[in-house]
Design an enzyme around this catalytic site. Structure first.
Site, PDB file in Angstrom:
ATOM      1  N   TYR A 146      62.690  22.962  25.021  1.00 30.91           N
ATOM      2  CA  TYR A 146      62.313  23.137  26.410  1.00 30.91           C
ATOM      3  C   TYR A 146      63.111  24.068  26.973  1.00 30.91           C
ATOM      4  O   TYR A 146      62.855  24.885  27.891  1.00 30.91           O
ATOM      5  CB  TYR A 146      62.220  21.634  26.932  1.00 30.91           C
ATOM      6  CG  TYR A 146      61.245  21.561  28.165  1.00 30.91           C
ATOM      7  CD1 TYR A 146      60.502  22.061  28.643  1.00 30.91           C
ATOM      8  CD2 TYR A 146      62.011  20.677  29.215  1.00 30.91           C
ATOM      9  CE1 TYR A 146      59.718  21.960  29.852  1.00 30.91           C
ATOM     10  CE2 TYR A 146      61.344  20.509  30.628  1.00 30.91           C
ATOM     11  CZ  TYR A 146      60.401  21.206  30.748  1.00 30.91           C
ATOM     12  OH  TYR A 146      59.468  21.028  31.947  1.00 30.91           O
ATOM     13  N   LYS A 150      62.031  27.516  28.499  1.00 31.03           N
ATOM     14  CA  LYS A 150      62.174  28.264  30.220  1.00 31.03           C
ATOM     15  C   LYS A 150      62.952  29.101  30.215  1.00 31.03           C
ATOM     16  O   LYS A 150      62.945  30.014  31.397  1.00 31.03           O
ATOM     17  CB  LYS A 150      62.666  26.742  30.761  1.00 31.03           C
ATOM     18  CG  LYS A 150      61.534  25.545  30.737  1.00 31.03           C
ATOM     19  CD  LYS A 150      60.134  26.039  31.477  1.00 31.03           C
ATOM     20  CE  LYS A 150      59.229  25.036  31.755  1.00 31.03           C
ATOM     21  NZ  LYS A 150      57.810  25.319  32.251  1.00 31.03           N
TER      22      LYS A 150
HETATM   23  N1  LIG Z   1      58.131  17.359  36.799  1.00 34.26           N
HETATM   24  C1  LIG Z   1      59.408  17.999  36.654  1.00 34.26           C
HETATM   25  O1  LIG Z   1      60.124  17.172  36.852  1.00 34.26           O
HETATM   26  C2  LIG Z   1      59.684  19.185  36.333  1.00 34.26           C
HETATM   27  C3  LIG Z   1      60.800  19.993  36.564  1.00 34.26           C
HETATM   28  C4  LIG Z   1      60.614  21.206  36.371  1.00 34.26           C
HETATM   29  C5  LIG Z   1      59.864  22.115  35.660  1.00 34.26           C
HETATM   30  N2  LIG Z   1      58.768  21.383  35.587  1.00 34.26           N
HETATM   31  C6  LIG Z   1      57.352  22.331  35.320  1.00 34.26           C
HETATM   32  O2  LIG Z   1      56.409  22.174  36.077  1.00 34.26           O
HETATM   33  C7  LIG Z   1      55.125  22.366  35.507  1.00 34.26           C
HETATM   34  C8  LIG Z   1      54.223  21.484  35.965  1.00 34.26           C
HETATM   35  O3  LIG Z   1      54.841  20.165  35.509  1.00 34.26           O
HETATM   36  P1  LIG Z   1      54.236  18.747  36.140  1.00 34.26           P
HETATM   37  O4  LIG Z   1      55.593  17.836  36.342  1.00 34.26           O
HETATM   38  O5  LIG Z   1      53.266  19.003  37.402  1.00 34.26           O
HETATM   39  O6  LIG Z   1      53.507  18.341  34.935  1.00 34.26           O
HETATM   40  P2  LIG Z   1      52.269  17.234  34.676  1.00 34.26           P
HETATM   41  O7  LIG Z   1      52.314  16.741  33.671  1.00 34.26           O
HETATM   42  O8  LIG Z   1      52.280  16.247  36.001  1.00 34.26           O
HETATM   43  O9  LIG Z   1      50.886  18.072  34.953  1.00 34.26           O
HETATM   44  C9  LIG Z   1      50.837  19.142  34.229  1.00 34.26           C
HETATM   45  C10 LIG Z   1      49.292  19.576  34.083  1.00 34.26           C
HETATM   46  O10 LIG Z   1      49.208  20.708  33.228  1.00 34.26           O
HETATM   47  C11 LIG Z   1      48.160  20.489  32.447  1.00 34.26           C
HETATM   48  N3  LIG Z   1      48.195  21.172  31.081  1.00 34.26           N
HETATM   49  C12 LIG Z   1      49.183  20.814  30.307  1.00 34.26           C
HETATM   50  N4  LIG Z   1      49.273  21.718  29.191  1.00 34.26           N
HETATM   51  C13 LIG Z   1      48.208  22.437  29.373  1.00 34.26           C
HETATM   52  C14 LIG Z   1      47.735  23.720  28.617  1.00 34.26           C
HETATM   53  N5  LIG Z   1      48.094  24.162  27.522  1.00 34.26           N
HETATM   54  N6  LIG Z   1      46.745  24.396  29.512  1.00 34.26           N
HETATM   55  C15 LIG Z   1      46.478  23.985  30.538  1.00 34.26           C
HETATM   56  N7  LIG Z   1      46.692  23.076  31.340  1.00 34.26           N
HETATM   57  C16 LIG Z   1      47.751  22.346  30.611  1.00 34.26           C
HETATM   58  C17 LIG Z   1      47.982  19.019  32.277  1.00 34.26           C
HETATM   59  O11 LIG Z   1      46.662  18.473  31.895  1.00 34.26           O
HETATM   60  C18 LIG Z   1      48.395  18.459  33.784  1.00 34.26           C
HETATM   61  O12 LIG Z   1      46.981  18.392  34.446  1.00 34.26           O
HETATM   62  C19 LIG Z   1      55.606  22.709  33.716  1.00 34.26           C
HETATM   63  O13 LIG Z   1      55.630  23.875  33.529  1.00 34.26           O
HETATM   64  C20 LIG Z   1      57.114  21.886  33.855  1.00 34.26           C
HETATM   65  O14 LIG Z   1      57.669  22.342  32.750  1.00 34.26           O
HETATM   66  C21 LIG Z   1      58.407  20.103  35.982  1.00 34.26           C
END
Ligand SMILES: NC(=O)c1ccc[n+]([C@@H]2O[C@H](COP(=O)([O-])OP(=O)(O)OC[C@H]3O[C@@H](n4cnc5c(N)ncnc54)[C@H](O)[C@@H]3O)[C@@H](O)[C@H]2O)c1
Length: 243
Positions: A146, A150
């Site tokens: 991860y 990133k």
């Molecule tokens: N939640 C956190 O703490 C956090 C922190 C930093 C970065 N992020 C990043 O933010 C982004 C979103 O995270 P989140 O927390 O909203 O996640 P989440 O799991 O709540 O939602 C992610 C969404 O993306 C969809 N998804 C996953 N793989 C996919 C693919 N291959 N094609 C299309 N859709 C896909 C899933 O179905 C889901 O609806 C990610 O890139 C994650 O790395 C999250």
């Protein structure tokens, strides 16, 4: 309705849930037509129905992130879809996990941008917002794959900003710390050593982020308010990484 993204067309990947869904809502409220792109069909349908009932111009595409561009016109591409690695540390990292994390978080993002760029260039410009992570700017706050992925997102963001900035394309990233979504709950078979190391500094995190915090930044980066900003990764961690 008139807003900062009036009549813009925005594709937001991974917008059936979590951060992406809130970004799509914020963009729609700012006047954009939004494409909800998600691989989870149920989440996709629920979000599109909810948005249409709220009067937003939204439609959904069940895609992976290497989706074909569905509108004749695109102004904004938000590459938000991403998956984690269950905190696997280097000594235990599995090839399958590493490959999947790189495929979705990096290669998928590259493919979406590759397809969008000719459309953006033909339109005279556009904006790309990539979802990174604070571990994309630091070292130890996640598993190896991860973190690698990133960091690659941040590098890709700067490369695209540099190469395509002269064609009026801006490409920036958001690097959140922890944001309250279903992401952490979806982790299975967590690597205990990787987890222990990754959360060592969590007590120093001033506060967790909400999806609206990240969506506000995504709106800023998509709109002309950030017209002079290109090639940056904004840490969205309440200053956690400054310690
Ligand atoms: N939640 C956190 O703490 C956090 C922190 C930093 C970065 N992020 C990043 O933010 C982004 C979103 O995270 P989140 O927390 O909203 O996640 P989440 O799991 O709540 O939602 C992610 C969404 O993306 C969809 N998804 C996953 N793989 C996919 C693919 N291959 N094609 C299309 N859709 C896909 C899933 O179905 C889901 O609806 C990610 O890139 C994650 O790395 C999250």
């Amino acid at each position: 309705m008139s807003g900062k993204l009036q009549n813009k067309v925005a594709i937001i990947t991974g917008s059936g849930a979590g951060i992406g869904k809130e970004i799509a809502r914020k963009y729609a409220q700012a006047g954009a037509k939004v494409v909800i792109a998600d691989c989870n069909e149920d989440a996709l349908k629920t979000t599109v129905t909810e948005f249409n009932e709220a009067g937003y111009d939204a439609f959904g595409v069940k895609v992976n992130v290497d989706a074909v561009v569905h509108f004749g016109r695109i102004d904004i591409l938000v590459n938000n879809a991403g998956v984690g690695d269950n905190m696997q540390a280097t000594a235990n990292v599995q090839d399958t996990v590493c490959q999947r994390v790189m495929d979705i978080n990096v290669t998928g993002m590259m493919r979406a941008i590759r397809q969008a760029l000719p459309v953006l260039i033909e339109n005279g410009g556009g904006t790309i917002v990539n979802m990174a992570l604070i571990a994309g700017l630091t070292g130890g706050r996640g598993g190896l794959a991860y973190t690698n992925a990133k960091h690659a997102v941040v590098g890709m963001t700067k490369n695209i900003a540099s190469h395509y900035g002269p064609q009026n394309i801006r490409c920036n990233a958001i690097a959140p710390g922890h944001v309250e979504t279903g992401f952490a709950a979806a982790m299975t078979n967590v690597n205990p050593f990787g987890m222990e190391q990754s959360v060592r500094g969590v007590s120093l995190m001033p506060k967790a982020g909400q999806v609206s915090d990240i969506a506000n930044i995504a709106l800023f980066l998509a709109s002309e308010d950030s017209g002079l900003i290109n090639g940056v990764a904004i840490a969205a961690d309440a200053g956690w990484s400054t310690y």
